[in-house]
Design a protein around this motif. Structure first.
Motif, PDB file in Angstrom:
ATOM      1  N   GLY A  53       0.070  10.201  -1.724  1.00 47.16           N
ATOM      2  CA  GLY A  53       1.502   9.423  -1.548  1.00 47.16           C
ATOM      3  C   GLY A  53       2.349  10.615  -1.601  1.00 47.16           C
ATOM      4  N   GLY A  54       3.547  10.524  -1.524  1.00 52.08           N
ATOM      5  CA  GLY A  54       4.674  11.346  -1.644  1.00 52.08           C
ATOM      6  C   GLY A  54       5.124  12.141  -0.496  1.00 52.08           C
ATOM      7  N   GLU A  55       5.466  13.065  -0.538  1.00 48.98           N
ATOM      8  CA  GLU A  55       5.982  13.960   0.562  1.00 48.98           C
ATOM      9  C   GLU A  55       4.959  15.508   0.363  1.00 48.98           C
ATOM     10  N   ILE A  56       4.434  15.820   1.607  1.00 49.28           N
ATOM     11  CA  ILE A  56       3.638  16.860   1.640  1.00 49.28           C
ATOM     12  C   ILE A  56       4.157  17.525   2.759  1.00 49.28           C
ATOM     13  N   VAL A  57       4.058  19.094   2.685  1.00 49.78           N
ATOM     14  CA  VAL A  57       4.455  19.901   3.891  1.00 49.78           C
ATOM     15  C   VAL A  57       2.928  20.928   3.982  1.00 49.78           C
ATOM     16  N   VAL A  58       2.512  21.073   5.046  1.00 50.99           N
ATOM     17  CA  VAL A  58       1.321  21.948   5.195  1.00 50.99           C
ATOM     18  C   VAL A  58       1.565  22.783   6.537  1.00 50.99           C
ATOM     19  N   MET A 106       0.646  -1.213  -0.141  1.00 52.50           N
ATOM     20  CA  MET A 106       0.044  -0.017  -0.023  1.00 52.50           C
ATOM     21  C   MET A 106       0.965   1.168  -0.009  1.00 52.50           C
ATOM     22  N   PRO A 107       0.603   2.396  -0.845  1.00 52.10           N
ATOM     23  CA  PRO A 107       1.353   3.542  -1.027  1.00 52.10           C
ATOM     24  C   PRO A 107       1.167   4.266   0.291  1.00 52.10           C
ATOM     25  N   ARG A 108       2.546   4.940   0.728  1.00 49.17           N
ATOM     26  CA  ARG A 108       2.405   5.706   1.998  1.00 49.17           C
ATOM     27  C   ARG A 108       2.821   7.020   1.441  1.00 49.17           C
ATOM     28  N   ALA A 109       2.646   8.161   2.636  1.00 45.32           N
ATOM     29  CA  ALA A 109       3.112   9.401   2.306  1.00 45.32           C
ATOM     30  C   ALA A 109       3.561   9.817   3.343  1.00 45.32           C
ATOM     31  N   LYS A 110       4.492  10.895   3.514  1.00 48.94           N
ATOM     32  CA  LYS A 110       5.251  11.329   4.711  1.00 48.94           C
ATOM     33  C   LYS A 110       4.549  12.997   4.502  1.00 48.94           C
ATOM     34  N   VAL A 111       3.994  13.302   5.538  1.00 50.05           N
ATOM     35  CA  VAL A 111       3.282  14.524   5.804  1.00 50.05           C
ATOM     36  C   VAL A 111       4.160  15.477   6.981  1.00 50.05           C
ATOM     37  N   THR A 112       4.391  16.570   6.684  1.00 46.57           N
ATOM     38  CA  THR A 112       5.125  17.230   7.575  1.00 46.57           C
ATOM     39  C   THR A 112       4.117  18.715   7.787  1.00 46.57           C
ATOM     40  N   PHE A 113       3.884  18.889   9.281  1.00 49.01           N
ATOM     41  CA  PHE A 113       3.282  19.819   9.665  1.00 49.01           C
ATOM     42  C   PHE A 113       4.117  21.025  10.236  1.00 49.01           C
ATOM     43  N   GLN A 114       4.439  21.881   9.215  1.00 49.50           N
ATOM     44  CA  GLN A 114       5.358  23.096   9.537  1.00 49.50           C
ATOM     45  C   GLN A 114       5.357  23.921  10.663  1.00 49.50           C
ATOM     46  N   ASP A 115       3.870  24.096  11.194  1.00 46.55           N
ATOM     47  CA  ASP A 115       3.829  24.690  12.373  1.00 46.55           C
ATOM     48  C   ASP A 115       4.366  24.243  13.742  1.00 46.55           C
ATOM     49  N   ILE A 116       4.402  22.829  13.893  1.00 43.85           N
ATOM     50  CA  ILE A 116       4.787  22.007  15.012  1.00 43.85           C
ATOM     51  C   ILE A 116       6.118  21.395  14.718  1.00 43.85           C
ATOM     52  N   ASP A 117       6.583  21.209  13.401  1.00 45.55           N
ATOM     53  CA  ASP A 117       7.684  20.612  13.116  1.00 45.55           C
ATOM     54  C   ASP A 117       7.708  19.400  13.347  1.00 45.55           C
ATOM     55  N   VAL A 118       6.496  18.551  12.845  1.00 42.33           N
ATOM     56  CA  VAL A 118       6.415  17.325  13.036  1.00 42.33           C
ATOM     57  C   VAL A 118       6.171  16.562  11.719  1.00 42.33           C
ATOM     58  N   ILE A 178      -1.058  24.575   1.526  1.00 44.51           N
ATOM     59  CA  ILE A 178      -0.156  23.548   0.990  1.00 44.51           C
ATOM     60  C   ILE A 178       1.089  24.105   0.501  1.00 44.51           C
ATOM     61  N   ILE A 179       2.129  23.751   1.535  1.00 48.23           N
ATOM     62  CA  ILE A 179       3.579  24.472   1.330  1.00 48.23           C
ATOM     63  C   ILE A 179       4.152  23.542   0.058  1.00 48.23           C
ATOM     64  N   SER A 180       4.144  22.604   0.170  1.00 50.15           N
ATOM     65  CA  SER A 180       4.720  21.691  -0.990  1.00 50.15           C
ATOM     66  C   SER A 180       4.116  20.356  -1.199  1.00 50.15           C
ATOM     67  N   GLY A 181       4.022  19.662  -2.089  1.00 46.75           N
ATOM     68  CA  GLY A 181       3.334  18.533  -2.490  1.00 46.75           C
ATOM     69  C   GLY A 181       1.842  18.437  -2.916  1.00 46.75           C
ATOM     70  N   ALA A 182       1.582  19.559  -3.392  1.00 44.34           N
ATOM     71  CA  ALA A 182       0.174  19.745  -3.796  1.00 44.34           C
ATOM     72  C   ALA A 182      -0.407  18.731  -4.481  1.00 44.34           C
ATOM     73  N   GLU A 183       0.555  18.044  -5.590  1.00 46.79           N
ATOM     74  CA  GLU A 183       0.240  17.348  -6.644  1.00 46.79           C
ATOM     75  C   GLU A 183       0.115  15.692  -5.906  1.00 46.79           C
ATOM     76  N   ASN A 184       0.555  15.800  -4.661  1.00 40.82           N
ATOM     77  CA  ASN A 184       0.186  14.506  -3.848  1.00 40.82           C
ATOM     78  C   ASN A 184      -1.123  14.298  -2.863  1.00 40.82           C
ATOM     79  N   PHE A 185      -1.996  15.037  -3.526  1.00 38.53           N
ATOM     80  CA  PHE A 185      -3.393  15.025  -3.003  1.00 38.53           C
ATOM     81  C   PHE A 185      -4.394  14.700  -4.201  1.00 38.53           C
ATOM     82  N   ALA A 186      -5.627  13.872  -3.731  1.00 40.48           N
ATOM     83  CA  ALA A 186      -6.508  13.974  -4.753  1.00 40.48           C
ATOM     84  C   ALA A 186      -6.914  15.070  -5.293  1.00 40.48           C
ATOM     85  N   PRO A 187      -7.583  14.969  -6.643  1.00 39.87           N
ATOM     86  CA  PRO A 187      -8.207  16.516  -6.910  1.00 39.87           C
ATOM     87  C   PRO A 187      -9.348  16.975  -5.858  1.00 39.87           C
TER      88      PRO A 187
END
Length: 95
Positions: free
Chosen positions: A87-92, A1-13, A50-59
């Motif tokens: 999937g992929g990497e996302i920063v929000v 199953m595909p996985r994604a890395k999600v980073t929450f910039q406000d709390i640096d997690v 969405i700071i980066s990785g917008a393409e890694n969300f469903a439309p």
């Protein structure tokens, strides 16, 4: 199953989540600053930049797209309650 890395910039997690997860679910689990009033009928309170990785969300769904337009949401913003991670990497960051 595909996985994604999600980073929450406000709390640096960063967390790894399965594809198909909604952004709000991840936010709740890690204690990020994305607030929401969806369950109280206050739509658009979970607006998230969405700071980066917008393409890694469903439309956006037709409903989400309309809510974003109605609220004049800036570009690269999504509703965390609707944004489904593919999937992929996302920063929000909370809007």
């Amino acid at each position: 199953m595909p996985r994604a890395k999600v980073t929450f910039q406000d709390i640096d997690v960063s967390v790894t989540v399965p594809a198909g997860t909604r952004l709000i679910e991840v936010s709740e689990k890690v204690g990020a600053g994305i607030v929401y009033g969806c369950r109280e009928g206050e739509c658009c309170t979970c607006l998230t930049k969405i700071i980066s990785g917008a393409e890694n969300f469903a439309p956006p769904s037709i409903l989400e797209d309309q809510v974003l337009k109605d609220n004049m949401a800036p570009r690269r913003h999504r509703l965390a309650c609707q944004a489904q991670i593919l999937g992929g990497e996302i920063v929000v960051m909370p809007a």
